[in-house]
Design a protein around this motif. Structure first.
Motif, PDB file in Angstrom:
ATOM      1  N   VAL A 133       0.837  -1.202   0.000  1.00 27.38           N
ATOM      2  CA  VAL A 133       0.000   0.000   0.000  1.00 27.38           C
ATOM      3  C   VAL A 133       0.870   1.249   0.000  1.00 27.38           C
ATOM      4  CG1 VAL A 133      -1.614   1.371   1.391  1.00 27.38           C
ATOM      5  CG2 VAL A 133      -2.037  -1.056   1.020  1.00 27.38           C
ATOM      6  N   ASP A 134       1.905   1.271   0.840  1.00 27.19           N
ATOM      7  CA  ASP A 134       2.814   2.423   0.869  1.00 27.19           C
ATOM      8  C   ASP A 134       3.502   2.624  -0.478  1.00 27.19           C
ATOM      9  OD1 ASP A 134       2.333   3.350   3.400  1.00 27.19           O
ATOM     10  OD2 ASP A 134       4.009   2.303   4.332  1.00 27.19           O
ATOM     11  N   ASP A 135       3.989   1.534  -1.059  1.00 30.87           N
ATOM     12  CA  ASP A 135       4.675   1.635  -2.354  1.00 30.87           C
ATOM     13  C   ASP A 135       3.740   2.172  -3.437  1.00 30.87           C
ATOM     14  OD1 ASP A 135       7.000   0.683  -1.259  1.00 30.87           O
ATOM     15  OD2 ASP A 135       6.793  -1.359  -2.046  1.00 30.87           O
ATOM     16  N   LEU A 136       2.509   1.676  -3.462  1.00 36.04           N
ATOM     17  CA  LEU A 136       1.568   2.070  -4.499  1.00 36.04           C
ATOM     18  C   LEU A 136       1.123   3.521  -4.343  1.00 36.04           C
ATOM     19  CD1 LEU A 136      -0.447  -1.243  -4.493  1.00 36.04           C
ATOM     20  CD2 LEU A 136       0.851  -0.365  -6.430  1.00 36.04           C
ATOM     21  N   LEU A 137       0.884   3.956  -3.110  1.00 40.33           N
ATOM     22  CA  LEU A 137       0.503   5.346  -2.877  1.00 40.33           C
ATOM     23  C   LEU A 137       1.633   6.291  -3.266  1.00 40.33           C
ATOM     24  CD1 LEU A 137      -1.308   4.961   0.556  1.00 40.33           C
ATOM     25  CD2 LEU A 137      -2.379   5.632  -1.600  1.00 40.33           C
ATOM     26  N   TRP A 165      -4.815  11.940  -5.932  1.00 38.61           N
ATOM     27  CA  TRP A 165      -5.941  11.963  -4.992  1.00 38.61           C
ATOM     28  C   TRP A 165      -7.268  11.726  -5.718  1.00 38.61           C
ATOM     29  CZ3 TRP A 165      -7.236  11.747  -0.024  1.00 38.61           C
ATOM     30  CH2 TRP A 165      -8.519  12.168   0.347  1.00 38.61           C
ATOM     31  N   GLN A 166      -7.468  12.444  -6.812  1.00 31.50           N
ATOM     32  CA  GLN A 166      -8.760  12.403  -7.497  1.00 31.50           C
ATOM     33  C   GLN A 166      -8.980  11.122  -8.291  1.00 31.50           C
ATOM     34  OE1 GLN A 166      -9.652  17.177  -8.182  1.00 31.50           O
ATOM     35  NE2 GLN A 166      -8.605  16.037  -9.782  1.00 31.50           N
ATOM     36  N   GLU A 167      -7.918  10.558  -8.870  1.00 21.78           N
ATOM     37  CA  GLU A 167      -8.105   9.448  -9.800  1.00 21.78           C
ATOM     38  C   GLU A 167      -7.629   8.091  -9.278  1.00 21.78           C
ATOM     39  OE1 GLU A 167      -6.762  10.311 -13.737  1.00 21.78           O
ATOM     40  OE2 GLU A 167      -7.523  12.377 -13.689  1.00 21.78           O
ATOM     41  N   TRP A 195      -5.103   5.344   7.187  1.00 20.17           N
ATOM     42  CA  TRP A 195      -3.882   5.656   7.932  1.00 20.17           C
ATOM     43  C   TRP A 195      -2.687   5.754   6.985  1.00 20.17           C
ATOM     44  CZ3 TRP A 195       0.907   3.528   8.993  1.00 20.17           C
ATOM     45  CH2 TRP A 195       1.597   4.077  10.078  1.00 20.17           C
ATOM     46  N   HIS A 196      -2.611   4.834   6.029  1.00 19.10           N
ATOM     47  CA  HIS A 196      -1.490   4.856   5.082  1.00 19.10           C
ATOM     48  C   HIS A 196      -1.595   6.045   4.126  1.00 19.10           C
ATOM     49  CE1 HIS A 196       0.755   1.200   6.045  1.00 19.10           C
ATOM     50  NE2 HIS A 196      -0.404   0.728   6.437  1.00 19.10           N
ATOM     51  N   ILE A 197      -2.805   6.447   3.773  1.00 17.04           N
ATOM     52  CA  ILE A 197      -2.968   7.619   2.911  1.00 17.04           C
ATOM     53  C   ILE A 197      -2.470   8.867   3.631  1.00 17.04           C
ATOM     54  CG2 ILE A 197      -4.673   9.152   1.849  1.00 17.04           C
ATOM     55  CD1 ILE A 197      -6.342   6.602   1.264  1.00 17.04           C
ATOM     56  N   THR A 198      -2.804   8.990   4.904  1.00 17.06           N
ATOM     57  CA  THR A 198      -2.319  10.129   5.680  1.00 17.06           C
ATOM     58  C   THR A 198      -0.798  10.208   5.632  1.00 17.06           C
ATOM     59  OG1 THR A 198      -4.214  10.171   7.194  1.00 17.06           O
ATOM     60  CG2 THR A 198      -2.164  11.107   8.009  1.00 17.06           C
ATOM     61  N   GLY A 199      -0.143   9.083   5.826  1.00 15.96           N
ATOM     62  CA  GLY A 199       1.313   9.056   5.774  1.00 15.96           C
ATOM     63  C   GLY A 199       1.842   9.421   4.408  1.00 15.96           C
ATOM     64  N   LEU A 206      -9.265  17.057   3.935  1.00 14.99           N
ATOM     65  CA  LEU A 206      -8.613  18.276   4.385  1.00 14.99           C
ATOM     66  C   LEU A 206      -7.099  18.090   4.422  1.00 14.99           C
ATOM     67  CD1 LEU A 206      -9.852  20.992   5.177  1.00 14.99           C
ATOM     68  CD2 LEU A 206      -9.583  20.348   7.577  1.00 14.99           C
ATOM     69  N   GLU A 207      -6.655  16.888   4.787  1.00 14.10           N
ATOM     70  CA  GLU A 207      -5.227  16.581   4.762  1.00 14.10           C
ATOM     71  C   GLU A 207      -4.694  16.629   3.329  1.00 14.10           C
ATOM     72  OE1 GLU A 207      -4.145  13.045   7.014  1.00 14.10           O
ATOM     73  OE2 GLU A 207      -5.903  13.346   8.267  1.00 14.10           O
ATOM     74  N   ALA A 208      -5.500  16.175   2.382  1.00  8.27           N
ATOM     75  CA  ALA A 208      -5.085  16.230   0.977  1.00  8.27           C
ATOM     76  C   ALA A 208      -4.935  17.680   0.522  1.00  8.27           C
ATOM     77  CB  ALA A 208      -6.103  15.505   0.102  1.00  8.27           C
ATOM     78  N   LEU A 209      -5.861  18.541   0.933  1.00  8.50           N
ATOM     79  CA  LEU A 209      -5.769  19.954   0.566  1.00  8.50           C
ATOM     80  C   LEU A 209      -4.535  20.583   1.203  1.00  8.50           C
ATOM     81  CD1 LEU A 209      -6.777  22.547  -0.707  1.00  8.50           C
ATOM     82  CD2 LEU A 209      -8.344  22.834   1.241  1.00  8.50           C
TER      83      LEU A 209
END
Length: 329
Positions: free
Chosen positions: A131-135, A148-150, A179-183, A215-218
């Motif tokens: 998951v970390d590698d792919l993000l 983020w959008q796609e 949690w992984h997205i936040t990181g 909001l974290e993405a923004l």
């Protein structure tokens, strides 16, 4: 031969195959070395290239292991072209309890990018490394806003639909992925330079609102554009929000509400009316009402961007216009 046809003929690299499957490249190599699932046409001394038939075997392997089939049996089934149900039945004598097909554990992603499907598979397996590698790869390849959008949002939405339709059976997957997205968002945004430490934008969830990821993405997207941010996160108490605004004098304030039950129109109006500066030249902030909770709660004079790209554009335009607006303008 076109470049597309050439790519199909040449096959994919191990890294590209791993992203497609939603696994780490080391996993693909392990399946090759340990279970003989390597490319049929591999030439010693050359980089491995995976054809459509090679990838189909790996996709069966991935689906079977995700369904609970032991790797050795999954590899045999993948080489023989057996289905998930057949492999589960064959494995039943060596596993405690009745064999149950779990073919319905996949996420419905429609025509989403292939990276979404890989990320979904890795999330269902609770495979942290993949998951970390792919993000990270999605953000590096497409940029934070497009990723983020796609990639990220479609996968999150699919996970949400899955647990809603399954009696909250997959809540752990949503928490894990979030949690992984936040990181990943924090890793993807550069550090704010010391000479830009005076943030122009304050971001906070309204009282009672705990959904922070958009909001974290923004925040990450603004920092990526060199626009410093003060982020206060979930469920910011009204008094604390007002105090923070008065103390820092932000040019722009983003208030996030995921639900209509948390969207607070009087609070947004009150924050927008806060003034500071010397008498005769007082200023007040531009307040953005962010998130689906504000639908039907339109606050006159306050922009309501519909998504990350639009919110980013509104902030960038406001910064370019000088942002801090004189009272009464």
């Amino acid at each position: 031969m076109s470049s597309n046809e050439h790519d199909k003929a040449a096959g994919l690299s191990t890294g590209a195959v791993a992203r497609r499957l939603g696994v780490a490249p080391t996993t693909v190599r392990t399946w090759d070395q340990r279970y003989g699932l390597g490319p049929d046409a591999h030439t010693p001394g050359k980089h491995r290239r995976w054809t459509a038939a090679d990838i189909a075997r790996l996709e069966r392997m991935s689906a079977l292991t995700m369904a609970g089939v032991p790797p050795a049996e999954a590899a045999r089934a993948a080489r023989e072209g057996r289905s998930s149900a057949t492999a589960l039945a064959a494995d039943a004598p060596t596993r405690p309890g009745p064999a149950r097909s779990r073919a319905g554990t996949g996420l419905r992603l429609g025509n989403a990018r292939r990276e979404c499907k890989g990320l979904a598979r890795a999330s269902l397996r609770l495979d942290a490394a993949s998951v970390d590698d792919l993000l990270t790869a999605a953000i590096d390849d497409y940029g934070l806003v497009t990723a983020w959008q796609e990639v990220i949002m479609p996968t999150l939405q699919a996970v949400g639909r899955k647990w809603e339709a399954s009696g909250e059976k997959y809540v752990e997957v949503e928490h894990f992925l979030s949690w992984h997205i936040t990181g990943a968002l924090r890793r993807g945004a550069p550090r704010i330079p010391a000479d830009q430490a005076a943030a122009t934008t304050l971001l906070a969830c309204v009282p009672g609102e705990v959904h922070t990821l958009p909001l974290e993405a923004l925040a990450a997207a603004l920092i990526d554009q060199g626009l410093p941010v003060r982020m206060f996160g979930a469920a910011m108490p009204a008094e604390a929000l007002v105090d923070a605004v008065r103390r820092t004098g932000p040019a722009i304030i983003g208030l996030w509400a995921q639900s209509r039950t948390t969207a607070n129109r009087p609070l947004a109006q009150h924050v927008a009316a806060i003034e500071w500066g010397v008498r005769g030249a007082r200023r007040h902030p531009l307040v953005l009402t962010l998130g689906p909770g504000w639908a039907g709660q339109t606050v006159p004079g306050l922009p309501r961007p519909s998504g990350l790209a639009e919110a980013l554009a509104v902030v960038e335009a406001a910064v370019g216009d000088g942002v801090r607006r004189p009272v009464g303008r």
